[in-house]
Scaffold this active site. Sequence first.
Site: not given
Length: 319
Positions: A46, A137, A171
């Site tokens: 990430e 994201k 995540c």
Amino acid sequence: MSNRHVKVAVIQAAPILFDKQSAMDKIASMTREAAGQGANLIVFPEVFLPGYPRGLSFGTRVGSRNADGRKDWERYWASSIDIPGAETGILGELAKELGVYLVIGVVERDREFSTGTLYNSMVYIGPDGALLGKHHKLVPTGAERLFWGQGDGSTLTVIDTPFGRIGGLICWENYMPLARMAMYAQGIDIYLAPTADARDTWQATIRHIACEGRCFVISCNQFATKASYPTDLACYEDIKDDADMLSRGGSAIVGPLGEYVVEPLENQEGILIATLDLSQVVQSRFDFDVTGHYSRPDVFQLIVNDKKQEVVRTVGIQN
């Protein structure tokens, strides 16, 4: 690589934070190392480019921001990238030279949406050097909402490859059941889960996703210490008294029945290598197929808005 097998590499490392060139150099060297071991698909953590600002406040308290924090923010913005842009062009040349698929977590200035907002993105580059897609994201986690904007359904990206369909979430998006279902519905075979979460509970998450989606799961985290932080940051004081190790890693590869293909790597930088047999994905779905015989569309249905969300739309007015 055959149509049923692919060798994958998971990179567990960190660049110098806010230093774009440091990240690009590390991507180049570790990609070459992984490709030298025969990897066809290479995955970075990430926001590897230009790093995850763990522990930093950017001079923010509830109700106020200070001038030094704004300067640190500007530095982060300047070290971020455009997609497409100069950096993705260089990464494309690297992927083409080595004949590999590259998937890299980046901080993106998406000028289609804004000139000021940054996005936590995952970029996909093919072995011909082409930019294959990206993902924003959907929901930055906790204090991440301070410095990253929210994505939308237009980048729930899954990529066709000769060895299977690859895609993923970043995540804590992986704790969003409907987001996972949107990925499964696209026939994902290799599910990528780059993260900044080094806790033991994350391991339960990736093993659950593998069992639920009946897919391989590649989890990729940074190994980061305070040595990777520039000491001239105004907000360096935020981490000055923290333990030297800021992220222990925990990258791993999980098979479609939830077993580890490669156990978690902790407390060190490194590269995980494994050859995945994609026939195992088909075999695993014999008794559980989350979008097939276990889906029950007569009871449950998911609607996904995959349209790009625009703040301003210009339409013609007819006389």
